[in-house]
Design an enzyme around this catalytic site. Structure first.
Site, PDB file in Angstrom:
ATOM      1  N   ASP A   1      36.779  43.280  38.889  1.00  0.00           N
ATOM      2  CA  ASP A   1      37.358  42.021  38.420  1.00  0.00           C
ATOM      3  C   ASP A   1      36.726  41.570  37.112  1.00  0.00           C
ATOM      4  O   ASP A   1      37.422  41.150  36.177  1.00  0.00           O
ATOM      5  CB  ASP A   1      37.170  40.952  39.501  1.00  0.00           C
TER       6      ASP A   1
ATOM      7  N   ASP B   1      42.061  38.052  45.666  1.00  0.00           N
ATOM      8  CA  ASP B   1      40.951  37.100  45.737  1.00  0.00           C
ATOM      9  C   ASP B   1      40.974  36.298  47.032  1.00  0.00           C
ATOM     10  O   ASP B   1      40.013  35.578  47.323  1.00  0.00           O
ATOM     11  CB  ASP B   1      40.997  36.143  44.540  1.00  0.00           C
TER      12      ASP B   1
END
Length: 348
Positions: free
Chosen positions: A173, A219
């Site tokens: 990420d 997420d």
């Protein structure tokens, strides 16, 4: 992207793996960020080479079908409370097989009832709304349905595997958000419910808001399956407390709030896992250190046996012979009930 990577890392699973939730092993966790990176880069190149309009048209139809199925599966338990006791609920079975005789193989074996059909009709209304308007509320309903199904259908086998998975995606990420513009470009170009959107101009424009902050489903699902693992660990301790679950849940809220705060201060897209991973791993680990249960935490092996399953008939048995042999056969069936199949929208 998350679900594409999921299908890739689990392609080597048994063909009957749909009967039980997918368990992510340490090997799966280690290669997950690599597969996700390849998928992300491939989509980025796709949007650069081909017309964005036609790609999103194809994706809209694909997620239209998946979204309806996922939302129907999600609201079904809740909707059951609203049906009257005398509701005429009929059972159905959708069965596709390949071959004949002893070589016959089941391709699709799905059971549903009239209540499921009602839920499917309600979900179809949301699907048409999303397809025609691309409204942010319809997008979020589908996104939440995908997230809940993801947490339900994915299991981590132990805390070490969870740390490997979260650690790898932490690097993934951070690199794709801060190192390149690939993540942000794909997220903005992708007109599909792979993210939750939060209108920043809601007070000004109401439901017609068009300025959004985004949160990817990965997420939600990735920390979610780790939190679910800690809940099963709490249950395994048999102390009638959910200390690690509540700690990790509060840690997730804290990490998400910190992400929003930093994004507001610096006016730049933030990799949510940069804040979620340290919070979701660090807080429960501190609790384990304080309680002297670190060894128990990392030696715990999750098992689906502690999860509730409702036995359902998944095929129609054929029994021949005398009435006595028929009774014996049925007694064996009752003493060894089959588990209910956990069907994912993609499998359907």
């Amino acid at each position: 992207i998350f679900f594409g990577a999921l299908r890739s890392v689990s392609c080597a699973k048994s063909k009957n793996s749909s009967e039980m939730p997918e368990t992510i092993t340490s090997r799966d966790a280690a290669r997950f960020p690599i597969v996700a990176s390849c998928t992300l880069l491939g989509l980025y190149l796709f949007f650069k080479i081909f017309s964005q309009e036609y790609i999103n048209l194809l994706l809209s139809m694909y997620f239209f079908v998946l979204g309806i199925l996922a939302l129907s599966h999600t609201i079904s338990p809740m909707m059951n409370r609203f049906f009257p006791a005398n509701f005429p609920n009929k059972q159905y079975q959708l069965l596709f097989t390949q071959g004949s005789g002893e070589s016959k193989e089941e391709i699709v074996n799905y059971e549903f009832d009239t209540k499921d059909l009602v839920c499917l009709a309600l979900s179809s209304v949301v699907g048409v709304w999303y397809l025609l308007r691309k409204h942010w509320i319809a997008n979020n309903l589908f996104g939440l349905a995908f997230s809940l199904n993801g947490v339900e259908l994915l299991h981590l086998n132990n805390v070490s595997t969870g740390c490997i998975l979260l650690g790898g995606l932490f690097i993934y990420d951070v690199f794709w958000v801060f190192g390149t513009n690939v993540m942000v470009t794909v997220a903005k170009s992708f007109e599909a419910p792979i993210k939750l959107v939060f209108p920043q101009d809601l007070l000004e424009k109401g439901l017609d808001a068009d300025n959004f902050a985004m949160l990817g489903l990965g997420d939600i699902v990735i920390p979610g399956i780790f939190i679910a693992l800690l809940l099963r660990f709490d249950i395994s301790l048999k102390k009638n407390t959910h200390t690690y679950f509540y700690t990790s849940f509060v840690a997730y809220i804290f990490g998400l709030g910190l992400t929003i705060f930093i994004m507001h201060i610096f006016k730049h897209a933030q990799p949510a896992l940069l804040y979620l991973v340290p919070a979701c791993i660090g807080f429960p680990l501190l609790v384990a250190l304080a309680k002297g249960e670190v060894t128990e935490m990392f030696s715990y092996e999750s098992s689906a046996e502690i999860l509730p399953h409702t036995p359902r008939l998944t095929h129609f048995p054929t029994v021949s012979g005398s009435p006595a042999s028929l009774a014996d056969s049925m007694q064996q069936k009752l003493s060894c009930p089959r588990r209910r199949r956990q069907q994912s929208p993609s499998a359907m």
